[in-house]
Design a protein around this motif. Sequence first.
Motif, PDB file in Angstrom:
ATOM      1  N   LEU A  21      -0.717  -0.821  -4.060  1.00 23.13           N
ATOM      2  CA  LEU A  21      -1.117  -0.809  -2.653  1.00 23.13           C
ATOM      3  C   LEU A  21       0.000  -0.325  -1.741  1.00 23.13           C
ATOM      4  O   LEU A  21      -0.260   0.194  -0.646  1.00 23.13           O
ATOM      5  CB  LEU A  21      -1.561  -2.211  -2.230  1.00 23.13           C
ATOM      6  CG  LEU A  21      -2.843  -2.744  -2.884  1.00 23.13           C
ATOM      7  CD1 LEU A  21      -3.065  -4.205  -2.516  1.00 23.13           C
ATOM      8  CD2 LEU A  21      -4.047  -1.909  -2.477  1.00 23.13           C
ATOM      9  N   THR A  22       1.251  -0.502  -2.143  1.00 23.17           N
ATOM     10  CA  THR A  22       2.388  -0.121  -1.294  1.00 23.17           C
ATOM     11  C   THR A  22       3.068   1.165  -1.752  1.00 23.17           C
ATOM     12  O   THR A  22       4.112   1.528  -1.221  1.00 23.17           O
ATOM     13  CB  THR A  22       3.425  -1.258  -1.263  1.00 23.17           C
ATOM     14  OG1 THR A  22       3.838  -1.563  -2.614  1.00 23.17           O
ATOM     15  CG2 THR A  22       2.843  -2.509  -0.635  1.00 23.17           C
ATOM     16  N   ALA A  23       2.486   1.845  -2.739  1.00 19.43           N
ATOM     17  CA  ALA A  23       3.152   3.030  -3.295  1.00 19.43           C
ATOM     18  C   ALA A  23       3.202   4.186  -2.300  1.00 19.43           C
ATOM     19  O   ALA A  23       4.170   4.948  -2.263  1.00 19.43           O
ATOM     20  CB  ALA A  23       2.443   3.471  -4.573  1.00 19.43           C
ATOM     21  N   GLU A  24       2.167   4.337  -1.478  1.00 21.05           N
ATOM     22  CA  GLU A  24       2.115   5.457  -0.528  1.00 21.05           C
ATOM     23  C   GLU A  24       3.112   5.238   0.605  1.00 21.05           C
ATOM     24  O   GLU A  24       3.259   4.123   1.118  1.00 21.05           O
ATOM     25  CB  GLU A  24       0.704   5.589   0.027  1.00 21.05           C
ATOM     26  CG  GLU A  24       0.492   6.867   0.822  1.00 21.05           C
ATOM     27  CD  GLU A  24      -0.958   7.045   1.225  1.00 21.05           C
ATOM     28  OE1 GLU A  24      -1.257   8.077   1.845  1.00 21.05           O
ATOM     29  OE2 GLU A  24      -1.770   6.152   0.946  1.00 21.05           O
ATOM     30  N   ALA A  25       3.815   6.267   0.981  1.00 17.17           N
ATOM     31  CA  ALA A  25       4.823   6.164   2.047  1.00 17.17           C
ATOM     32  C   ALA A  25       4.191   5.636   3.328  1.00 17.17           C
ATOM     33  O   ALA A  25       3.140   6.101   3.761  1.00 17.17           O
ATOM     34  CB  ALA A  25       5.452   7.534   2.299  1.00 17.17           C
ATOM     35  N   GLY A  26       4.840   4.642   3.923  1.00 22.08           N
ATOM     36  CA  GLY A  26       4.366   4.069   5.168  1.00 22.08           C
ATOM     37  C   GLY A  26       3.359   2.954   5.020  1.00 22.08           C
ATOM     38  O   GLY A  26       2.963   2.344   6.019  1.00 22.08           O
ATOM     39  N   ALA A  27       2.919   2.662   3.782  1.00 20.69           N
ATOM     40  CA  ALA A  27       1.937   1.601   3.583  1.00 20.69           C
ATOM     41  C   ALA A  27       2.621   0.243   3.601  1.00 20.69           C
ATOM     42  O   ALA A  27       3.766   0.100   3.167  1.00 20.69           O
ATOM     43  CB  ALA A  27       1.211   1.793   2.261  1.00 20.69           C
ATOM     44  N   SER A  28       1.920  -0.768   4.123  1.00 24.10           N
ATOM     45  CA  SER A  28       2.428  -2.134   4.126  1.00 24.10           C
ATOM     46  C   SER A  28       1.293  -3.083   3.784  1.00 24.10           C
ATOM     47  O   SER A  28       0.119  -2.771   3.998  1.00 24.10           O
ATOM     48  CB  SER A  28       3.025  -2.495   5.486  1.00 24.10           C
ATOM     49  OG  SER A  28       2.028  -2.462   6.486  1.00 24.10           O
ATOM     50  N   VAL A  29       1.662  -4.255   3.255  1.00 24.36           N
ATOM     51  CA  VAL A  29       0.675  -5.239   2.823  1.00 24.36           C
ATOM     52  C   VAL A  29       1.091  -6.598   3.349  1.00 24.36           C
ATOM     53  O   VAL A  29       2.278  -6.943   3.326  1.00 24.36           O
ATOM     54  CB  VAL A  29       0.561  -5.270   1.279  1.00 24.36           C
ATOM     55  CG1 VAL A  29      -0.241  -6.480   0.814  1.00 24.36           C
ATOM     56  CG2 VAL A  29      -0.090  -3.994   0.759  1.00 24.36           C
ATOM     57  N   SER A  30       0.130  -7.374   3.824  1.00 25.09           N
ATOM     58  CA  SER A  30       0.388  -8.761   4.201  1.00 25.09           C
ATOM     59  C   SER A  30      -0.490  -9.670   3.360  1.00 25.09           C
ATOM     60  O   SER A  30      -1.624  -9.315   3.013  1.00 25.09           O
ATOM     61  CB  SER A  30       0.117  -8.979   5.697  1.00 25.09           C
ATOM     62  OG  SER A  30      -1.227  -8.687   6.001  1.00 25.09           O
ATOM     63  N   LEU A  31       0.037 -10.842   3.000  1.00 24.31           N
ATOM     64  CA  LEU A  31      -0.641 -11.789   2.122  1.00 24.31           C
ATOM     65  C   LEU A  31      -0.904 -13.090   2.862  1.00 24.31           C
ATOM     66  O   LEU A  31      -0.087 -13.540   3.677  1.00 24.31           O
ATOM     67  CB  LEU A  31       0.214 -12.093   0.891  1.00 24.31           C
ATOM     68  CG  LEU A  31       0.660 -10.916   0.022  1.00 24.31           C
ATOM     69  CD1 LEU A  31       1.586 -11.415  -1.083  1.00 24.31           C
ATOM     70  CD2 LEU A  31      -0.542 -10.204  -0.579  1.00 24.31           C
ATOM     71  N   GLY A  32      -2.025 -13.716   2.553  1.00 25.48           N
ATOM     72  CA  GLY A  32      -2.339 -15.024   3.111  1.00 25.48           C
ATOM     73  C   GLY A  32      -3.357 -15.722   2.232  1.00 25.48           C
ATOM     74  O   GLY A  32      -4.098 -15.070   1.483  1.00 25.48           O
ATOM     75  N   VAL A  33      -3.392 -17.044   2.291  1.00 22.17           N
ATOM     76  CA  VAL A  33      -4.386 -17.826   1.570  1.00 22.17           C
ATOM     77  C   VAL A  33      -5.290 -18.488   2.600  1.00 22.17           C
ATOM     78  O   VAL A  33      -4.820 -19.085   3.573  1.00 22.17           O
ATOM     79  CB  VAL A  33      -3.726 -18.885   0.671  1.00 22.17           C
ATOM     80  CG1 VAL A  33      -4.787 -19.750  -0.005  1.00 22.17           C
ATOM     81  CG2 VAL A  33      -2.862 -18.212  -0.389  1.00 22.17           C
ATOM     82  N   ARG A  34      -6.622 -18.346   2.417  1.00 22.19           N
ATOM     83  CA  ARG A  34      -7.589 -18.876   3.367  1.00 22.19           C
ATOM     84  C   ARG A  34      -8.655 -19.658   2.621  1.00 22.19           C
ATOM     85  O   ARG A  34      -8.955 -19.373   1.452  1.00 22.19           O
ATOM     86  CB  ARG A  34      -8.227 -17.729   4.167  1.00 22.19           C
ATOM     87  CG  ARG A  34      -8.919 -16.708   3.297  1.00 22.19           C
ATOM     88  CD  ARG A  34      -9.331 -15.455   4.051  1.00 22.19           C
ATOM     89  NE  ARG A  34     -10.286 -15.719   5.086  1.00 22.19           N
ATOM     90  CZ  ARG A  34     -11.602 -15.817   4.881  1.00 22.19           C
ATOM     91  NH1 ARG A  34     -12.100 -15.669   3.655  1.00 22.19           N
ATOM     92  NH2 ARG A  34     -12.414 -16.044   5.877  1.00 22.19           N
TER      93      ARG A  34
END
Length: 479
Positions: free
Chosen positions: A275-288
């Motif tokens: 998910l983060t391999a592409e330049a400029g991509a970011s990921v946020s994680l949360g539990v709901r």
Amino acid sequence: MTEGTLTQRTTEMAAATAKTPEPVLLVSSQAALARRYAPVFGAPARVETVAAALDRLRGGGAASGETVVLLDAPTVAAVEALARLDPAPAVVVLLPDAQGGGQGGGQGEGQGDARDEVAGFIAAGAQDALPVGDLTAECLRAAVSAARRRQMRENRLRVALAEAERARGEAQSLLDAAGDAVAAALDPMMALTSAALESPLLPRQQERLIAVQLAGAALRATLSALRPVGREAAVEESLTLAALADGVGAVTVEGGAEECFTGDAAALRALLPLLTAEAGASVSLGVRPAGDGAELSVRRRGDARLRPLLLAAIQPALRRLRGRLLPDSPESGAGEGMVIRIPVRRMERPAALSVLLVEDNPIGRLVAAGFFKALGHGVTTAEDGAQGLAAATDKRFDLIVMDVQMPVMDGHEACRAIRALPGEAGRVPIVALTAGTDAEDDAQCRDAGMDDCLHKPLTMDRLRAVLERLFPGRVQVGG
């Protein structure tokens, strides 16, 4: 065309090909049918049953792939049995007049059913379906030749696919071996780096060690992403959001960084680098919360240029994790947003283990202690068996990891002495840390009272496996 004309034409065609008869096998109980096709195919071989045809073709070796089987009174099961041969012959089913086939079809109210039956034969592996009633010699010969060519191409494709699969397996085995070798060197390096960061350092030294640590974490994530994600490898593991995000660039945590849950850690760790391999991509994680359970929310932001490629790449991991991809929200522009929800189980964060590590080698001691600390457990160290016995007598530990070859008092002797201690102190789980690799070494450790064995060189995977056997659900408690 009259009967006399058909006989004349078939005789001419047989004479033209007398030197190179077509390899045709007729499966029929009707001897008259063989006589009828003799002028076309130069007296084709005939057997009465499919079982006999299978025996004959299995004995023909590679040449069976050039054979055309004319199947009288066909069934789908018979076609499937012939198509499963390797190499497979070309199967041409001979249909009663009312059914029609590949070269023509019967007309009338049964036409739809006949087409369905023909489609069933083709789906089962037949190359063609021909009506036997008014079939001309030209049509029969052309159909048989075309069926043979198609089947031979299919057989070549089967061989190529099998070779590609074999090569893929060899490449994956090589990649796995290389990954194991890198991990075996990387894990101790990471542990030593963590140990060095606990020492007094100049700011520049600390920056360099942190850079090494980050590079090592990125390499570990890359190795994880390169490994295949299959259902057979799924392992439930206790995790925190902080532990999941550790070492993967451009991943942030939305609150509750230390909240504990269980999930397929290997698949999750393979998903995030994609998910983060592409330049400029970011990921946020949360539990709901989600119904009676919980969901891990993975929110990706970034350029949508490679979105189709990304979706294809993450599908195996999503299937294994039973994750679902939510539609883009209205406020995200041009497909920049991607939200994945993955079912997980919330759990109370397990208590850290209190570990006594008895190891005389200072480097080995640093590495093993670093592994336990990385998993969130507390470590007390001792340098020989006598010190280990004294520590186990004075304090209660959850686990003792005992090197076997040590001065003053070796691991076997120290273990027997600990087992002789009264009460809880004598029943603490003890794991051997041994360079031995055979069953006899393991048996000696167990005879001395040890519960399990860790073989050198120590790796994080080996440590995790032993901890999971002795303390299910408490392998990783944070960090």
